[in-house]
Design a protein around this motif. Structure first.
Motif, PDB file in Angstrom:
ATOM      1  N   MET A   1       0.825  -1.212   0.000  1.00 39.73           N
ATOM      2  CA  MET A   1       0.000   0.000   0.000  1.00 39.73           C
ATOM      3  C   MET A   1       0.860   1.263   0.000  1.00 39.73           C
ATOM      4  N   GLU A   2       1.901   1.293   0.823  1.00 39.00           N
ATOM      5  CA  GLU A   2       2.684   2.515   0.976  1.00 39.00           C
ATOM      6  C   GLU A   2       3.688   2.728  -0.150  1.00 39.00           C
TER       7      GLU A   2
ATOM      8  N   ARG B   1       1.146   1.246  -4.067  1.00 41.48           N
ATOM      9  CA  ARG B   1      -0.210   1.706  -4.375  1.00 41.48           C
ATOM     10  C   ARG B   1      -0.601   2.979  -3.629  1.00 41.48           C
ATOM     11  N   TRP B   2       0.346   3.762  -3.206  1.00 43.66           N
ATOM     12  CA  TRP B   2       0.073   4.909  -2.337  1.00 43.66           C
ATOM     13  C   TRP B   2      -0.983   5.854  -2.888  1.00 43.66           C
TER      14      TRP B   2
ATOM     15  N   HIS C   1      -3.274   5.163  -5.189  1.00 44.51           N
ATOM     16  CA  HIS C   1      -4.479   4.470  -5.662  1.00 44.51           C
ATOM     17  C   HIS C   1      -5.658   4.877  -4.773  1.00 44.51           C
TER      18      HIS C   1
ATOM     19  N   SER D   1      -8.202   3.310  -3.477  1.00 46.98           N
ATOM     20  CA  SER D   1      -8.525   2.452  -2.323  1.00 46.98           C
ATOM     21  C   SER D   1      -7.510   2.639  -1.193  1.00 46.98           C
ATOM     22  N   THR D   2      -6.242   2.849  -1.548  1.00 45.11           N
ATOM     23  CA  THR D   2      -5.231   3.098  -0.515  1.00 45.11           C
ATOM     24  C   THR D   2      -5.466   4.458   0.127  1.00 45.11           C
ATOM     25  N   ARG D   3      -5.810   5.446  -0.684  1.00 44.40           N
ATOM     26  CA  ARG D   3      -6.090   6.774  -0.114  1.00 44.40           C
ATOM     27  C   ARG D   3      -7.273   6.707   0.845  1.00 44.40           C
TER      28      ARG D   3
ATOM     29  N   THR E   1      -8.123   4.070   2.623  1.00 43.58           N
ATOM     30  CA  THR E   1      -7.628   3.381   3.820  1.00 43.58           C
ATOM     31  C   THR E   1      -6.914   4.354   4.752  1.00 43.58           C
TER      32      THR E   1
END
Length: 128
Positions: free
Chosen positions: A22-23, A26-27, A29, A31-33, A35
């Motif tokens: 995630m970090e 996919r930072w 992305h 869905s990560t934002r 989260t």
């Protein structure tokens, strides 16, 4: 007790690999934002910091995994030391997160529960 320690340490390592993804991958992305509760602008501004932080999480997972492998090949002392170091650091990071940002209690509990149980069960296995 050692079996439970291994299970929780493996779960902690897997979670920290996902945090790395995630970090560091996919930072930005959506869905990560979501989260991390970040806007696109904030994610763009913190991309380099998150990339670096993700690797810290990966290295904790690797340390723990190497410890688990060593436990599996009967290198018990070295394996325990690495599992204690990896999971202990994960747990400490979760505590720091919650102390610094009490609103992140849920994230701290998610990040710290498996390492806490791994450390506790590993310590108990030494006492038995």
């Amino acid at each position: 007790m050692t079996v439970l320690a291994v299970v929780f340490a493996a779960l902690a390592a897997a979670l920290h690999v996902w945090i790395f993804v995630m970090e560091s991958v996919r930072w930005e992305h959506p869905s990560t934002r979501r989260t991390f509760r970040m806007s696109a602008e904030d994610a763009a501004a913190t991309r380099e910091m998150a990339y670096n932080q993700g690797f810290y999480n990966l290295f904790l997972a690797v340390t723990t995994t190497v410890g688990l492998v060593l436990l599996g090949v009967d290198q018990t002392d070295a394996g325990r030391a690495l599992v204690f170091a990896g999971c202990g650091s994960m747990l400490a990071a979760a505590v720091v997160l919650v102390v610094r940002s009490p609103a992140r209690l849920r994230a701290g509990v998610a990040q710290g529960t498996a390492p806490l149980l791994a450390v506790a069960f590993l310590a108990l296995s030494l006492a038995v």
